[in-house]
Structures are given as structure tokens and as C-alpha cells.
Scaffold this active site. Structure first.
Site, PDB file in Angstrom:
ATOM      1  N   ASN A 108       7.189  13.400   2.901  1.00  0.00           N
ATOM      2  CA  ASN A 108       7.884  12.511   3.645  1.00  0.00           C
ATOM      3  C   ASN A 108       8.333  12.891   4.964  1.00  0.00           C
ATOM      4  O   ASN A 108       8.252  12.480   5.847  1.00  0.00           O
ATOM      5  CB  ASN A 108       9.063  12.029   2.867  1.00  0.00           C
ATOM      6  CG  ASN A 108       8.875  11.258   1.577  1.00  0.00           C
ATOM      7  OD1 ASN A 108       8.544  11.774   0.499  1.00  0.00           O
ATOM      8  ND2 ASN A 108       8.750   9.837   1.700  1.00  0.00           N
ATOM      9  N   ASP A 109       8.976  14.378   4.912  1.00  0.00           N
ATOM     10  CA  ASP A 109       9.754  14.675   6.186  1.00  0.00           C
ATOM     11  C   ASP A 109       8.812  15.102   7.156  1.00  0.00           C
ATOM     12  O   ASP A 109       8.869  15.332   8.273  1.00  0.00           O
ATOM     13  CB  ASP A 109      10.537  15.801   5.739  1.00  0.00           C
ATOM     14  CG  ASP A 109      11.971  15.052   4.922  1.00  0.00           C
ATOM     15  OD1 ASP A 109      12.172  14.103   4.823  1.00  0.00           O
ATOM     16  OD2 ASP A 109      12.370  16.234   4.177  1.00  0.00           O
ATOM     17  N   GLY A 144       0.949  -1.235   0.066  1.00  0.00           N
ATOM     18  CA  GLY A 144       0.157   0.021  -0.108  1.00  0.00           C
ATOM     19  C   GLY A 144       0.758   1.212  -0.090  1.00  0.00           C
ATOM     20  O   GLY A 144       0.346   2.360   0.385  1.00  0.00           O
ATOM     21  N   THR A 145       2.157   1.266  -0.233  1.00  0.00           N
ATOM     22  CA  THR A 145       3.082   2.228  -0.369  1.00  0.00           C
ATOM     23  C   THR A 145       2.458   3.320  -0.993  1.00  0.00           C
ATOM     24  O   THR A 145       2.666   4.632  -0.655  1.00  0.00           O
ATOM     25  CB  THR A 145       4.589   1.958  -0.669  1.00  0.00           C
ATOM     26  OG1 THR A 145       4.943   0.968  -0.054  1.00  0.00           O
ATOM     27  CG2 THR A 145       5.572   3.047  -0.611  1.00  0.00           C
ATOM     28  N   HIS A 170     -34.921 -32.100   5.582  1.00  0.00           N
ATOM     29  CA  HIS A 170     -34.557 -32.752   4.285  1.00  0.00           C
ATOM     30  C   HIS A 170     -35.602 -32.242   3.335  1.00  0.00           C
ATOM     31  O   HIS A 170     -35.615 -33.104   2.245  1.00  0.00           O
ATOM     32  CB  HIS A 170     -34.511 -34.104   4.230  1.00  0.00           C
ATOM     33  CG  HIS A 170     -33.664 -34.815   5.510  1.00  0.00           C
ATOM     34  ND1 HIS A 170     -32.254 -34.922   5.413  1.00  0.00           N
ATOM     35  CD2 HIS A 170     -33.811 -34.928   6.963  1.00  0.00           C
ATOM     36  CE1 HIS A 170     -31.969 -35.513   6.452  1.00  0.00           C
ATOM     37  NE2 HIS A 170     -32.922 -35.666   7.348  1.00  0.00           N
ATOM     38  N   VAL A 205     -44.437 -11.644  -9.569  1.00  0.00           N
ATOM     39  CA  VAL A 205     -43.668 -10.917  -8.595  1.00  0.00           C
ATOM     40  C   VAL A 205     -42.721 -11.874  -8.028  1.00  0.00           C
ATOM     41  O   VAL A 205     -43.006 -12.993  -7.717  1.00  0.00           O
ATOM     42  CB  VAL A 205     -44.522 -10.291  -7.576  1.00  0.00           C
ATOM     43  CG1 VAL A 205     -43.831  -9.346  -6.474  1.00  0.00           C
ATOM     44  CG2 VAL A 205     -45.659  -9.276  -8.385  1.00  0.00           C
ATOM     45  N   SER A 211     -41.100  -9.891 -13.912  1.00  0.00           N
ATOM     46  CA  SER A 211     -40.854 -10.622 -15.473  1.00  0.00           C
ATOM     47  C   SER A 211     -41.113  -9.600 -16.619  1.00  0.00           C
ATOM     48  O   SER A 211     -41.858  -8.948 -16.696  1.00  0.00           O
ATOM     49  CB  SER A 211     -41.688 -11.974 -15.620  1.00  0.00           C
ATOM     50  OG  SER A 211     -41.583 -12.290 -16.618  1.00  0.00           O
ATOM     51  N   SER A 234       6.291   4.605   8.257  1.00  0.00           N
ATOM     52  CA  SER A 234       6.490   4.097   7.210  1.00  0.00           C
ATOM     53  C   SER A 234       5.271   3.518   6.634  1.00  0.00           C
ATOM     54  O   SER A 234       4.187   3.363   7.273  1.00  0.00           O
ATOM     55  CB  SER A 234       7.487   2.655   7.450  1.00  0.00           C
ATOM     56  OG  SER A 234       7.313   1.711   6.537  1.00  0.00           O
TER      57      SER A 234
END
Length: 463
Positions: A130-131, A98-99, A187, A324, A317, A138
Site C-alpha cells: 500500500n505505502d 477490482g480492489t 429476400h 465437408v 461428419s 486507489s
């Protein structure tokens, strides 16, 4: 198209002037023009919340100029509020850490914060992606942190409220229909009676269990990777950074976020997300069962079971007039299947980490958040447009109970299994009622049949 020049360590690149992103985002757009799936909005919001918290904490710890931090926080607030939706265009199918999405956020916030400080975008900006924005961080710890924040917030604020509402609707139906005796089915064959309320109470219990299981996963999602930086050691982060950022996110969201006790695990694997999605998958399985039961019970209107009626919402339909269909049920079964498929993808992603980093992060969070949205929206829709309108067809229910051969089970304690089976088989073969078959075989009297075969007594609902 008017452009400006942005630079990164690879050199200059032209970026559309109207956009806030920078060089690395532009490169990602070029190299990962794959499919249409973009980073999910909740993840973008979570990342912005994280950057806001990081800026505030860095300023408090003396790591960042307070004015710069304030500008970053204001810019992040704008992102959370949805002011810049077009500034986060990157595909899910990018680097597995993900950088690029982390840098997308860093660049947007840096350029916007610079503007808020009276500066400009690009090379002359006053805030560095970045800074300043990524200070003490990270991509390897920010992205998994945003993953957990997004996942927890969405589960807490989307899935659980929708689940609770649907549960309440079904609980009310269960109470209202508790005395309506109907035939049970196992069943797909006739079984002994129960009440419609009892049947629906099973659905309520399924949702209760799903909620319990989902809530049990939140503690893991609340543990955050932030502070682990590149490989889990915390290099370049202030010693107090992790705990303070986690506390700030908890305050911001209302969720109980804490610093993960082991950052190596937090970067390299995603057990908490796998565990949480497993609970979502269980909810999906329950919803599929409920939706399938409802559409079977409502099948017809003249050639099906027809024990309940559900709302008629739209024509069903393009060729059969007046038809319905149980469309809400069908939507729920489809989304449940999708969630189950997402679980497989998440499991593969979670099992595919190597050494200090899992690099399937975008895949994991993309599928997780899709499941959250599907389940939440699906439950809201099913609740409003189907469950709330369920009504019993009492005459049909009574008809099917009276025709059922399995009422003969009530005779077992009185005449034994074998004689009861003879009655059922004779009734079925000769198209007789159970009473007619029982009297013909001479196994009991008419008075005994009336005393022993009482469908309501067979449900235990009246005891």
C-alpha cells in the site's frame, strides 16, 4: 504445503510459500471461489504497466525512494514479460471495483521488489504493497485506468491489424472477380444481376466502416482515470501525478494516453468502453453477415447454390463419409453472437454505477477483452483458412444467371412493368425461358430480346 504468514488489517493468514501474493489475495481466493474465469491476462499486464509508471513518477516527484521505485519497476517489467503468470489467480467475480486484483498486483510487486532489494517476502519485506506500490493511488482509479489501457492496446494491436488483413484479402478477391456476372438475391429470392466482385466489395465496405467506427472510439479509451484516487478528488495524489503517469503510459505503450479531464466521471461510469464495444459489436454484425453469405454461396456441393468454393479443411461428419462443412463460417457466426451477448452484459454493467463509483468493472472488462480476442482471432482464422481460398464456380454462376427470371427487369424501360411481369409469370408457370415466353406473348422480337437482355449490362460494372 509449506506456508508463510502474511498480515493485513484483518490479521494474519497463511499463504503458500511458493507464491508472491499476500494476505488480501489469499482472502479473495477463499471468499470468491466462483467459476473458472480469471482476470484477463491483458488486464494484468496493463495493471503492471500502470504500477511501473506510478513508481517511476512517484520517484521523480519525490514521493518514493528511488531504490524502492526501481525495484518496483523491475518487478513490474517481469510481470509484463509474463514471468509470473501463476501469481494472478483471482476470479473475475469479486468486488465490483477490482480492489482485490489491484491488491493482488500490489502484493506480488511488493514481495518481488523486496526480493530484488535483497529482502524477503511477507512481514519482513522492504517494500509495502500500500505505502509504496499503491502510493498516490486507489483501486477506484487504478482499475479503470488498467481497463482503458488494456482495452486500447488490445484493440490497436489485435483487432485493427486482423481487420485490415481480412479487408485486404476480400478487396483482392473483389478485384479478381469483378467481371464475373452472377444473379443477385434479395429476400432470399432471385433479383437482378451484379458481379461477384461487386458483391464482395460490399463486404469490404462493411469492414472499412467498422474500422472507421472503432478508430473513432479510441480517443475515449485513451483518457485515463489515474489521479482521481478514491472518489475523483485526487486525495493523497501529487498534483502532477495524473498527467505524468498518463504520459509515461503513452510512452510505454505507444498509445495516445492522457489524463481524463473529469475524474468523477472516469470512476463512476464507463461510457468510453460502452461506446468502443458498440463499435466492436457492429464489426461482429458485419462479420456474421459476411460469413453467412459465404457459406450460403458455397452451399452444396451438388444441391445448394454452389456459386463459390471455399477451402476443405477437415472432415465434416462422423456418419456421412466425404462430407465437408463451412466450419470457419460457423465459427465466425458463433463468436459474433457471443460478442453481441457481451454487449448486453457490458451495457447493463455500464448502466449500474451508483454515486461516485461503478462497481461492475470486472464484468465490463472481462466481456470487453473476450470480445476483442474473439474478433481478432476469428478474423485471422477466417482470413487464413477461408477467405483466402474463395474461388468462383463459373459454370454454376452462368447457369443460374441464365435461368433467372429477374433478367426480365431489363425490359421495363422498353415494354413496361406489366408486360414484363406477364413474361416472367408465363416463363415460371410453364417452365419456359424468358426469351421463349416473351416471343410467345408477342411483346418483342428475338432481336430486341438479344439487344435488351444482356446480364453484364445490367450490373453497371462495364460502364
Amino acid at each position: 504445503m509449506k506456508t508463510r504468514t502474511e498480515k493485513d488489517t484483518f490479521g494474519p493468514i497463511e499463504v503458500p510459500e511458493q507464491h508472491l501474493w499476500g494476505a488480501q489475495t489469499q482472502r479473495s481466493l477463499h471468499f470468491f471461489a466462483i467459476s473458472t474465469e480469471k482476470m484477463p491476462v491483458p488486464l494484468v499486464a496493463a495493471m503492471a504497466r500502470l504500477k511501473r509508471a506510478a513508481a517511476k513518477v512517484n520517484a521523480e516527484l519525490g514521493e518514493l525512494d528511488p531504490q524502492v521505485a526501481d525495484a518496483i519497476m523491475r518487478a513490474a517489467d517481469e510481470v509484463v514479460a509474463g514471468k509470473w503468470p501463476d501469481e494472478f489467480p483471482l476470479s473475475v467475480w469479486q468486488t465490483g471495483s477490482g480492489t482485490q486484483s489491484n491488491m493482488n498486483m500490489n502484493e506480488v510487486l511488493a514481495n518481488r521488489a523486496s526480493e530484488l532489494l535483497g529482502g524477503e517476502r511477507g512481514e519482513g519485506r522492504k517494500v509495502h504493497p500500500n505505502d509504496h506500490v499503491n502510493r498516490g493511488q486507489s483501486s477506484n482509479d487504478t482499475f479503470p485506468t488498467a481497463m482503458h489501457v488494456a482495452a486500447a492496446v488490445e484493440v490497436e494491436h489485435r483487432v485493427l491489424p486482423a481487420l485490415k488483413a481480412l479487408r485486404g484479402t476480400l478487396a483482392a478477391k473483389s478485384a479478381a472477380f469483378y467481371d464475373i456476372v452472377k444473379i443477385g438475391r434479395t429476400h432470399l429470392q432471385d433479383a437482378t444481376p451484379l458481379t461477384l466482385g461487386q458483391e464482395i466489395s460490399g463486404y469490404v465496405a462493411q469492414l472499412d466502416l467498422a474500422e472507421q467506427q472503432i478508430r473513432a472510439t479510441l480517443a475515449g479509451l485513451h483518457q485515463l482515470a489515474i489521479g482521481g484516487t478514491a472518489v475523483g478528488t485526487g486525495l493523497n495524489a501529487h498534483p502532477q501525478f495524473s498527467a505524468k503517469v498518463s504520459a509515461e503510459l503513452a510512452h510505454d505503450t505507444g498509445s495516445a494516453f492522457v489524463s481524463a479531464p473529469n475524474k468523477f466521471q472516469a470512476l463512476a461510469s464507463h461510457e468510453a468502453l460502452l461506446f468502443a464495444h458498440g463499435a466492436l459489436k457492429t464489426l461482429a454484425a458485419g462479420l456474421m453477415k459476411i460469413a453467412n453469405d459465404v457459406r450460403w454461396l458455397a452451399s452444396g456441393p451438388r444441391s445448394g447454390l454452389g456459386e463459390i468454393s471455399i477451402p476443405e479443411n477437415e472432415p465434416g461428419s462422423s456418419i456421412m463419409p466425404g462430407k465437408v462443412n463451412p466450419t470457419q463460417c460457423e465459427a465466425v457466426t458463433m463468436l459474433a453472437a457471443q460478442v453481441m451477448g457481451n454487449d448486453v452484459a457490458i451495457n447493463v454493467g455500464g448502466a449500474s454505477g451508483n454515486f461516485e463509483l461503478n462497481v461492475f468493472k470486472p464484468l465490463v472488462i472481462h466481456n470487453f477483452l473476450q470480445s476483442v480476442r474473439l474478433l481478432a482471432d476469428g478474423m485471422v482464422s477466417f482470413d487464413k483458412h477461408c477467405a483466402a481460398g474463395i474461388e468462383p464456380n463459373r459454370e454454376r454462376i452462368t447457369e443460374l444467371v441464365e435461368r433467372s427470371l429477374m433478367l426480365v427487369t431489363a425490359l421495363n424501360p422498353h415494354i413496361g412493368y406489366d408486360k414484363a411481369a406477364q413474361i416472367a409469370k408465363k416463363a415460371h408457370k410453364e417452365n419456359l425461358s424468358l426469351k421463349e415466353a416473351a416471343l410467345a406473348l408477342g411483346h418483342l422480337t428475338e432481336a430486341q430480346f438479344a439487344e435488351w437482355v444482356v446480364p453484364g449490362d445490367m450490373t453497371n460494372a462495364r460502364r
